[in-house]
Scaffold this active site. Structure first.
Site, short mmCIF file in Angstrom:
data_model
loop_
_atom_site.label_atom_id
_atom_site.label_comp_id
_atom_site.label_asym_id
_atom_site.label_seq_id
_atom_site.Cartn_x
_atom_site.Cartn_y
_atom_site.Cartn_z
N ARG A 89 10.54 -6.98 12.16
CA ARG A 89 8.94 -6.43 13.21
C ARG A 89 8.00 -7.13 12.00
O ARG A 89 6.21 -7.30 11.52
CB ARG A 89 8.23 -4.89 13.00
CG ARG A 89 9.47 -5.38 14.85
CD ARG A 89 8.94 -3.71 15.10
NE ARG A 89 9.48 -3.50 16.30
CZ ARG A 89 10.76 -2.48 16.64
NH1 ARG A 89 10.28 -1.68 15.59
NH2 ARG A 89 10.98 -2.64 17.45
N LEU B 12 -1.52 -0.39 14.33
CA LEU B 12 -1.86 -0.64 16.22
C LEU B 12 -1.18 0.49 17.17
O LEU B 12 -1.09 0.78 17.75
CB LEU B 12 0.28 -1.30 16.08
CG LEU B 12 0.29 -2.76 15.43
CD1 LEU B 12 1.44 -2.98 15.57
CD2 LEU B 12 -0.41 -3.10 15.37
N HIS C 239 -7.76 9.54 -1.56
CA HIS C 239 -7.15 9.71 -0.60
C HIS C 239 -7.30 10.47 0.79
O HIS C 239 -7.70 10.04 1.95
CB HIS C 239 -5.46 10.20 -0.53
CG HIS C 239 -4.55 9.12 0.58
ND1 HIS C 239 -3.09 10.00 0.65
CD2 HIS C 239 -4.73 8.88 1.82
CE1 HIS C 239 -2.22 9.48 1.01
NE2 HIS C 239 -2.82 9.38 2.29
N TYR D 34 2.87 9.58 -0.85
CA TYR D 34 3.68 8.51 0.44
C TYR D 34 5.13 9.35 -0.61
O TYR D 34 6.14 9.46 0.31
CB TYR D 34 3.99 7.83 0.70
CG TYR D 34 3.02 7.81 1.06
CD1 TYR D 34 2.08 8.27 1.56
CD2 TYR D 34 2.32 5.86 1.12
CE1 TYR D 34 1.53 8.11 2.74
CE2 TYR D 34 1.23 5.25 1.80
CZ TYR D 34 0.09 6.56 2.45
OH TYR D 34 -0.76 6.08 3.17
N ASN E 164 4.58 -9.10 12.32
CA ASN E 164 3.22 -8.94 11.84
C ASN E 164 2.10 -9.91 11.28
O ASN E 164 0.81 -9.72 11.02
CB ASN E 164 3.24 -7.48 10.95
CG ASN E 164 3.33 -6.30 12.12
OD1 ASN E 164 3.56 -6.62 13.35
ND2 ASN E 164 3.78 -5.31 11.69
N LYS F 29 3.26 -1.34 9.92
CA LYS F 29 3.70 -0.49 8.45
C LYS F 29 5.52 -0.41 9.27
O LYS F 29 4.83 -0.72 10.72
CB LYS F 29 3.97 0.87 8.65
CG LYS F 29 4.82 1.78 7.66
CD LYS F 29 4.89 3.57 8.13
CE LYS F 29 4.61 4.38 8.67
NZ LYS F 29 6.85 4.57 9.90
N SER F 30 6.79 -0.97 8.95
CA SER F 30 8.08 -1.18 10.16
C SER F 30 8.64 -0.92 8.36
O SER F 30 8.82 -0.62 7.66
CB SER F 30 7.43 -2.48 10.73
OG SER F 30 8.60 -2.43 11.47
N LYS G 18 -2.59 5.88 -3.83
CA LYS G 18 -4.44 6.81 -3.81
C LYS G 18 -3.82 7.96 -4.57
O LYS G 18 -2.52 8.36 -4.52
CB LYS G 18 -3.88 7.54 -2.35
CG LYS G 18 -4.09 5.60 -1.75
CD LYS G 18 -4.07 5.90 0.16
CE LYS G 18 -3.32 4.63 0.82
NZ LYS G 18 -2.29 4.52 0.72
N ASP H 198 0.86 -1.30 -0.18
CA ASP H 198 -0.41 0.08 0.28
C ASP H 198 0.72 1.16 0.55
O ASP H 198 1.34 1.76 1.27
CB ASP H 198 -0.91 0.21 1.44
CG ASP H 198 -1.62 1.23 1.42
OD1 ASP H 198 -2.96 1.16 0.78
OD2 ASP H 198 -1.20 2.30 1.75
#
Length: 275
Positions: A234, A188, A106, A48, A238, A228-229, A73, A43
């Site tokens: 991680r 999270l 968006h 971004y 996840n 997101k990480s 987006k 995504d």
């Protein structure tokens, strides 16, 4: 990986890798890493500014294109019918892909009053097969209702901020009432929800990490989740939640954590300036 079927029959992996705040220089590497550990849903967004890296990561992964679900987006400054069509093509070229799986508005940017017109552009892209599914992000009640009133195509996805301390239960329910899948970003709470005593207690009891417990809560409630990480460890953690079993009591207990703690932007005032 678990998946759900959208209202147009397209299947979307239920866990995706969100690249918000991943620097452009790192986007290819992190996309490749996410795909290597098992993600099949990436995504990104024009806002971004890392679409090129994401696309390069998808292409260089060696995984067949039809096995990877890519979302991007529309940049807020590109709302409006003609501008949206042009912006889609810009994003597609930056990604280096023949098509985009899911294209979202968006933000509604209500002060511009262009989101209904913009939606018509997305409907055209969908009708032409340029995108496999279209949807929205961050649309509150009145904006979603107004868009639906004039829509020929019901959005397949509504991407909103959802986590234990900010659940947007009413908006979630309204979205589902129309057959629209809910995608949770910041699932999270940007890490803030991981230390909640209820989350920690459940995690210790079921032998999982707090992050895995929250991820499993989202999945069990039928949401698509976008963690997101920048850490590969991680990312892997996840993704590994299939074996975790939460009871209905666990899920309900997590839902008592609601505090209205939004971590993202206020959509009533948020805009992205011209590039």
């Amino acid at each position: 990986m678990s998946a759900i079927t959208l209202n147009n029959g397209v299947t979307i992996p239920q866990i995706g890798y969100g690249v918000f705040q991943i620097p452009p220089a790192d986007a290819q590497r992190m996309t490749e890493a996410a795909l290597a550990v098992g993600y099949r849903h990436i995504d990104t967004a024009a806002g971004y500014q890392n679409e090129e890296g994401v696309g390069s990561g998808v292409i260089s992964s060696g995984i067949p294109r039809d096995e990877i679900f890519v979302t991007t987006k529309l940049w807020n400054a590109d709302q409006g019918y003609e501008k949206a069509l042009a912006a889609y093509e810009t994003s597609r070229k930056k990604l280096g892909l023949d098509y985009i799986d899911l294209y979202l508005i968006h933000f509604p940017v209500p002060q511009k009053r262009l989101y209904a017109e913009t939606w018509k552009a997305l409907e055209k892209l969908y009708a032409e097969g340029a995108v496999r599914a279209i949807g929205v992000s961050n649309f509150k009640f009145p904006y979603l209702d107004r868009l639906l009133a004039g829509a020929d195509v019901i959005p397949a996805v509504h991407q909103i901020e959802v986590h234990p301390t900010y659940q947007q239960a009413e908006l979630d329910a309204l979205t589902r009432t129309h057959g629209i899948a809910v995608e949770a970003y910041s699932p999270l709470g940007r890490g803030a929800d991981l230390t909640a005593p209820i989350i920690v207690e459940i995690a210790e009891r079921v032998g999982a990490s707090p992050a895995q417990v929250i991820m499993k809560w989202h999945l069990d409630r039928g949401r698509v989740v976008l963690p997101k990480s920048a850490s590969v460890d991680r990312l892997t953690e996840n993704l590994r939640v299939d074996a975790i079993e939460l009871t209905e009591s666990d899920l309900t207990a997590i839902e008592t954590l609601e505090e209205g703690l939004r971590t993202g932007e206020d959509i009533e005032t948020f805009d992205i300036p011209n590039r």
